[in-house]
Design an enzyme around this catalytic site. Structure first.
Site, mmCIF file in Angstrom:
data_model
loop_
_atom_site.group_PDB
_atom_site.id
_atom_site.type_symbol
_atom_site.label_atom_id
_atom_site.label_comp_id
_atom_site.label_asym_id
_atom_site.label_seq_id
_atom_site.Cartn_x
_atom_site.Cartn_y
_atom_site.Cartn_z
ATOM 1 N N ARG A 7 0.949 -1.053 0.160
ATOM 2 C CA ARG A 7 0.198 -0.067 -0.005
ATOM 3 C C ARG A 7 0.871 1.273 0.042
ATOM 4 O O ARG A 7 1.959 1.098 0.738
ATOM 5 C CB ARG A 7 -0.974 0.136 1.153
ATOM 6 C CG ARG A 7 -2.148 -0.944 1.199
ATOM 7 C CD ARG A 7 -3.099 -0.916 2.347
ATOM 8 N NE ARG A 7 -2.396 -0.839 3.647
ATOM 9 C CZ ARG A 7 -2.812 -0.173 4.702
ATOM 10 N NH1 ARG A 7 -3.744 0.524 4.644
ATOM 11 N NH2 ARG A 7 -2.077 -0.177 5.765
ATOM 12 N N ASP A 18 5.272 -3.764 10.782
ATOM 13 C CA ASP A 18 3.971 -3.402 10.762
ATOM 14 C C ASP A 18 3.475 -3.136 12.126
ATOM 15 O O ASP A 18 2.351 -2.502 12.627
ATOM 16 C CB ASP A 18 3.189 -4.349 9.925
ATOM 17 C CG ASP A 18 3.442 -5.706 10.036
ATOM 18 O OD1 ASP A 18 4.382 -6.077 11.023
ATOM 19 O OD2 ASP A 18 2.614 -6.323 9.825
ATOM 20 N N SER A 27 7.432 -5.567 6.752
ATOM 21 C CA SER A 27 7.190 -6.324 7.649
ATOM 22 C C SER A 27 7.862 -7.875 7.526
ATOM 23 O O SER A 27 7.089 -8.789 7.234
ATOM 24 C CB SER A 27 5.528 -6.795 7.333
ATOM 25 O OG SER A 27 4.908 -5.389 7.825
#
Length: 358
Positions: A113, A235, A182
């Site tokens: 994203r 994350d 992540s």
């Protein structure tokens, strides 16, 4: 796995209640006990339930084993602990009063994203985001290289910024970017870190040991994108920071998605591997536990878990993650149903699509 047991058991209950199209099921008006094949299918579920059982005593053993791994990970950098307990270099969290526009890139699964958020002190005033699927060939296989992966990401980021500029919503000049990555990294500062290993569906071999910020920065520069990575976080650390923005009492965050992980606020003096010169004035430090790699004889590993692990991209690694995270649970359920189908083919219509990995 408990989830696998519930899903498999539900399937058996549903099919039994229907009692249609199954040669091994008794007719609706019969009071006879289940026929051998049906009983065999039910035994698969019963055995799975037993293998996954987690009574309080066993849960306590798992908790104690994890606590021991956490302490070992805090003691020595690169030690024997499966849980790396990575120092994030985030020594303070948002208070809720922050203001301004911020860019972010979130890479951690099969999609990434890019977004811009405007904070107005106490809340998000504006949020613009885009989710981009990553081609499988960039995540693993012969064509998966660091240059190609980060080049693809930087191109999407440049396109995102370019569209906003065309709409006249942003001023020119260098922009700052928060990079949520992540995967396990050995973090050396708030804006640098070398990759330890890939997890989930990624296997980009030439990127191990590479500074992920430098790789992304180079890809952005090649595409003429005037943007600087100002922070590298996991994350879970980002989730913890977001929670703290709304509630100052938040001290831990857990991710249960494609993979799993957790972070929390630690007393800096308890982190033995930190040099005294690295102790922050706040005396607190956010730790990225990397608990997905936790392994212990106390964990309820079934035949399905062991088979999945052997056929995964990273056999023998990320044991805890493979037990509870989204990337693997569907495959575990498939394996359970496939075994049930082998015991009673007409119950689930034979192997069919069940023979295809999830």
């Amino acid at each position: 796995m408990a989830a696998a047991a519930v899903a498999a058991d539900q399937k058996v209950v549903t099919m039994t209640s229907l009692r249609e199209g199954c040669a091994c099921a008794a007719p609706p008006d019969a009071a006879a006990p289940p026929m051998p094949k049906m009983a065999a299918a039910q035994r698969v579920v019963a055995e799975l339930r037993e293998a996954c059982a987690m009574p309080a005593a066993r849960l306590a053993e798992v908790a104690a084993a994890m606590a021991g791994e956490m302490e070992a990970g805090l003691a020595v950098e690169g030690g024997s602990s499966e849980m790396k307990m990575i120092v994030s270099y985030v020594d303070s969290l948002p208070t809720g009063g922050e203001e301004g526009s911020f860019y972010a890139l979130d890479l951690g699964g099969t999609n990434f994203r890019v977004l811009r958020v405007r904070l107005a002190g106490g809340g998000v005033a504006e949020r613009v985001a885009r989710e981009v699927p990553i081609p499988p060939g960039l995540m693993s296989g012969g064509g998966a290289t660091s240059e190609c992966l980060f080049g693809f990401i930087a191109s999407a980021l440049a396109e995102f910024v370019g569209e906003e500029e065309e709409e006249g919503g942003l001023d020119g000049g260098e922009r700052e970017l928060g990079f949520t990555f992540s995967f396990p990294v050995h973090q050396t500062s708030i804006a640098s870190g070398t990759r330890i290993r890939w997890t989930k569906a990624f296997a980009v071999d030439d990127a191990i040991g590479e500074d992920v910020v430098a790789a992304l920065q180079a890809a952005m520069s090649e595409r003429g994108l005037d943007m600087r990575v100002s922070a590298l976080i996991n994350d879970t650390v980002g989730t913890l920071a977001a929670g703290s923005y709304y509630d100052e009492d938040v001290v831990a965050a857990v991710i249960l998605g494609t993979g799993t992980n957790a972070s929390y606020v630690e007393d800096a003096t308890a982190i033995a591997k930190l040099h005294p010169s690295q102790l922050p004035a706040s005396n607190t430090m956010v730790i990225n536990t990397e608990w997905g790699s936790f392994a212990s004889p106390c964990l309820p590993l079934t035949e399905f878990d062991e088979a999945l692990d052997q056929e995964s991209l990273n056999p023998g690694e990320q044991t805890y993650e493979k037990l509870i995270s989204g990337m693997y649970l569907g495959e575990i359920v498939r394996r359970v149903l496939l075994k049930i189908s082998s015991r009673c083919p007409s119950l689930l219509g034979g192997a069919g699509e069940l023979a295809t990995p999830f």
